[in-house]
Design an enzyme around this catalytic site. Structure first.
Site, PDB file in Angstrom:
ATOM      1  N   ARG A   1      -2.587   5.158  11.477  1.00  0.00           N
ATOM      2  CA  ARG A   1      -3.898   5.568  11.748  1.00  0.00           C
ATOM      3  C   ARG A   1      -3.724   6.848  12.605  1.00  0.00           C
ATOM      4  O   ARG A   1      -2.713   7.054  13.231  1.00  0.00           O
ATOM      5  CB  ARG A   1      -4.471   4.571  12.780  1.00  0.00           C
ATOM      6  CG  ARG A   1      -4.802   3.145  12.295  1.00  0.00           C
ATOM      7  CD  ARG A   1      -5.360   2.132  13.132  1.00  0.00           C
ATOM      8  NE  ARG A   1      -5.582   0.906  12.753  1.00  0.00           N
ATOM      9  CZ  ARG A   1      -4.622  -0.161  12.678  1.00  0.00           C
ATOM     10  NH1 ARG A   1      -3.777  -0.026  13.672  1.00  0.00           N
ATOM     11  NH2 ARG A   1      -5.202  -1.256  12.341  1.00  0.00           N
TER      12      ARG A   1
ATOM     13  N   LYS B   1      -4.524  -0.638  17.426  1.00  0.00           N
ATOM     14  CA  LYS B   1      -5.796  -1.069  17.785  1.00  0.00           C
ATOM     15  C   LYS B   1      -5.585  -1.935  18.912  1.00  0.00           C
ATOM     16  O   LYS B   1      -4.516  -3.081  18.822  1.00  0.00           O
ATOM     17  CB  LYS B   1      -6.481  -1.799  16.747  1.00  0.00           C
ATOM     18  CG  LYS B   1      -7.253  -0.622  16.009  1.00  0.00           C
ATOM     19  CD  LYS B   1      -8.258  -1.144  14.973  1.00  0.00           C
ATOM     20  CE  LYS B   1      -9.017  -0.387  14.082  1.00  0.00           C
ATOM     21  NZ  LYS B   1      -9.929  -0.878  13.067  1.00  0.00           N
TER      22      LYS B   1
ATOM     23  N   HIS C   1      -7.135   9.150   7.340  1.00  0.00           N
ATOM     24  CA  HIS C   1      -7.278   7.707   6.587  1.00  0.00           C
ATOM     25  C   HIS C   1      -6.842   7.730   5.155  1.00  0.00           C
ATOM     26  O   HIS C   1      -5.878   6.731   4.962  1.00  0.00           O
ATOM     27  CB  HIS C   1      -8.338   7.146   6.830  1.00  0.00           C
ATOM     28  CG  HIS C   1      -8.238   5.528   6.865  1.00  0.00           C
ATOM     29  ND1 HIS C   1      -7.934   4.880   7.726  1.00  0.00           N
ATOM     30  CD2 HIS C   1      -8.417   4.779   5.781  1.00  0.00           C
ATOM     31  CE1 HIS C   1      -7.941   3.463   7.501  1.00  0.00           C
ATOM     32  NE2 HIS C   1      -8.052   3.272   6.051  1.00  0.00           N
TER      33      HIS C   1
ATOM     34  N   ARG D   1      -3.012   6.947   4.869  1.00  0.00           N
ATOM     35  CA  ARG D   1      -2.788   5.745   5.131  1.00  0.00           C
ATOM     36  C   ARG D   1      -2.984   4.831   4.054  1.00  0.00           C
ATOM     37  O   ARG D   1      -2.057   3.967   3.577  1.00  0.00           O
ATOM     38  CB  ARG D   1      -3.370   5.219   6.531  1.00  0.00           C
ATOM     39  CG  ARG D   1      -3.182   3.873   6.732  1.00  0.00           C
ATOM     40  CD  ARG D   1      -4.091   3.746   8.335  1.00  0.00           C
ATOM     41  NE  ARG D   1      -4.487   2.226   8.551  1.00  0.00           N
ATOM     42  CZ  ARG D   1      -3.581   1.326   9.131  1.00  0.00           C
ATOM     43  NH1 ARG D   1      -2.365   1.901   9.452  1.00  0.00           N
ATOM     44  NH2 ARG D   1      -4.059   0.246   9.458  1.00  0.00           N
TER      45      ARG D   1
ATOM     46  N   HIS E   1      -2.244  -4.783  10.318  1.00  0.00           N
ATOM     47  CA  HIS E   1      -3.588  -5.429   9.964  1.00  0.00           C
ATOM     48  C   HIS E   1      -3.573  -6.638  10.897  1.00  0.00           C
ATOM     49  O   HIS E   1      -2.482  -7.465  10.567  1.00  0.00           O
ATOM     50  CB  HIS E   1      -3.868  -5.709   8.700  1.00  0.00           C
ATOM     51  CG  HIS E   1      -4.300  -4.362   8.053  1.00  0.00           C
ATOM     52  ND1 HIS E   1      -4.199  -4.278   6.351  1.00  0.00           N
ATOM     53  CD2 HIS E   1      -5.044  -3.295   8.639  1.00  0.00           C
ATOM     54  CE1 HIS E   1      -4.796  -2.915   6.252  1.00  0.00           C
ATOM     55  NE2 HIS E   1      -5.213  -2.328   7.522  1.00  0.00           N
TER      56      HIS E   1
ATOM     57  N   TYR F   1      -6.757  -3.647  -0.485  1.00  0.00           N
ATOM     58  CA  TYR F   1      -5.862  -2.566  -1.365  1.00  0.00           C
ATOM     59  C   TYR F   1      -5.619  -3.259  -2.859  1.00  0.00           C
ATOM     60  O   TYR F   1      -5.576  -2.453  -3.623  1.00  0.00           O
ATOM     61  CB  TYR F   1      -4.734  -2.279  -0.624  1.00  0.00           C
ATOM     62  CG  TYR F   1      -4.750  -1.472   0.728  1.00  0.00           C
ATOM     63  CD1 TYR F   1      -5.382  -0.157   0.592  1.00  0.00           C
ATOM     64  CD2 TYR F   1      -4.758  -2.213   1.924  1.00  0.00           C
ATOM     65  CE1 TYR F   1      -5.691   0.477   1.590  1.00  0.00           C
ATOM     66  CE2 TYR F   1      -5.082  -1.319   3.023  1.00  0.00           C
ATOM     67  CZ  TYR F   1      -5.259   0.026   2.917  1.00  0.00           C
ATOM     68  OH  TYR F   1      -5.723   0.670   3.952  1.00  0.00           O
TER      69      TYR F   1
END
Length: 300
Positions: A150, A174, A246, A249, A272, A281
Site C-alpha cells: 500500500r 493497516k 494502488h 499493488r 489482507h 482478484y
C-alpha cells in the site's frame, strides 16, 4: 448546533480508534462523510442535532451533495453516515438509524485498472535516472510493485525493516499489523543503489534517519507525492488508464495469480485480513480458475 455535531464526531472518532482499532487514514475517511453533512446543515441553516435529524433531511443532503458524484462516491457517503448513526444507536443516543431506509446505488465490484507487465516496464523506463529523484523513484516503484505494498506502507518503510540477507522486508500495514513480505533480488538491487548513491549523500532531518524513501528536504515523502510521480510517468508514456499507487499493488496480485500463485500466499503477502478481499482478484481472471480445475480436479 454545530458544537453538538462536533462533539458527537469526536466521540465517534475515539470509538473507531479504540473499539474498532482503525488506522488514522480510515478514521479520517469515515469522518469526512460526517463532516460533509455538518457543513451542509450549517450552510443551509438546518438546525437538526445528531439525535433529532430525520431521514428526510439526510435524503435531501444525499440528493444535493450526491447529484454531482458517481455511484461509488454516493455509496461511500451513505455507508459512512450509516456507520456514524449505527454508533449513535449502539450508544443509546438514538432509537433508529435515519439511513435505514436509504438505498445505496447499486454498483458492481469495479476493479481498478491493472497494468500489464510491459506497461509497468514502460512506466519504470520512463523515469529520468539523471536526477537523484529518478533513482529514488525507480526504487520506490519497483518496491511498490515487487512487494505489493500500500502507498502508506511504502512511505513508512524503514531501513531497519529491510532484511535482505533473509530475502524479506518487514511491512507495517493497516491497524499497525506487521507482516514479512518476500523481496526479490532485483528490487533489493534498486533499493541498494538508491541507498548508497543518493540517500547517503543527503542531509537528513532529525527523526527521519531510519526512513528509507526521503524527499529532497530529507523528510518522509507524502502519499500525494507518490500519486503525483506516478501520474506524471503515465502522462509521459501516454498511458490512457487511470492509475494510482494502488494500481501497482493490484497488478502485483493479478500477475501473481496469473502465474499460478495460490490465494492464501497472495493474501499473506498483501496483508489482507480476510481471504474474501483477496478473492476480488480472482474475478479478474476466470481463465486462471478453469486451468486450475483442469489441472487439479480429481475427476478429470
Amino acid at each position: 448546533m454545530a458544537m453538538k455535531w462536533r462533539n458527537a464526531l469526536k466521540d465517534y472518532q475515539l470509538y473507531l480508534q479504540i473499539e474498532r482499532g482503525l488506522s488514522k487514514n480510515s478514521i479520517s475517511s469515515y469522518s469526512l462523510d460526517v463532516e460533509k453533512l455538518i457543513d451542509y446543515l450549517e450552510v443551509n441553516n438546518i438546525s437538526a442535532s445528531p439525535i433529532s435529524i430525520n431521514s428526510e433531511a439526510i435524503q435531501q443532503f444525499i440528493y444535493d451533495v450526491a447529484k454531482n458524484l458517481n455511484a461509488r462516491s454516493q455509496s461511500r457517503i451513505i455507508s459512512g453516515l450509516r456507520s456514524f448513526f449505527n454508533y449513535l444507536v449502539f450508544e443509546d443516543y438514538r432509537k433508529d438509524n435515519p439511513l435505514e431506509l436509504i438505498e445505496s446505488p447499486k454498483i458492481g465490484r469495479k476493479l481498478p485498472d491493472t497494468l500489464s507487465e510491459s506497461e509497468i516496464d514502460q512506466l519504470i523506463n520512463a523515469i529520468d535516472l539523471s536526477t537523484p529523484e529518478g533513482e529514488r523513484n525507480r526504487a520506490m516503484l519497483e518496491t511498490l510493485y515487487g512487494c505489493g505494498l500500500r502507498v502508506s506502507e511504502l512511505i513508512n518503510l524503514k531501513i531497519s525493516d529491510l532484511f535482505f540477507d533473509e530475502g524479506f522486508i518487514k511491512v507495517t500495514g493497516k491497524g499497525d499489523k506487521q507482516r514479512f513480505v518476500p523481496i526479490v533480488k532485483v528490487t533489493q538491487k534498486y533499493i541498494n543503489i538508491y541507498k548508497s548513491e543518493i540517500r547517503n549523500h543527503m542531509i537528513i532531518q532529525d527523526g527521519y534517519e531510519d526512513t528509507l524513501f526521503l524527499n529532497r528536504r530529507g523528510k518522509q515523502l507524502t502519499r500525494a507525492m507518490v500519486f503525483t510521480i506516478i501520474k506524471q510517468l503515465a502522462e509521459k508514456i501516454g498511458l490512457k488508464k487511470s492509475i494510482s499507487p494502488h494500481t501497482f499493488r493490484h497488478s502485483f496480485a493479478t500477475h501473481m495469480l496469473q502465474n499460478n500463485a495460490d490465494l492464501r500466499s497472495i493474501q499473506l503477502m498483501l496483508g489482507h485480513e480476510s481471504i474474501t478481499t483477496t478473492e476480488i482478484y480472482v474475478h479478474l481472471d476466470r481463465g486462471h480458475l478453469t486451468k486450475v480445475v483442469e489441472k487439479y480436479h480429481p475427476r478429470k
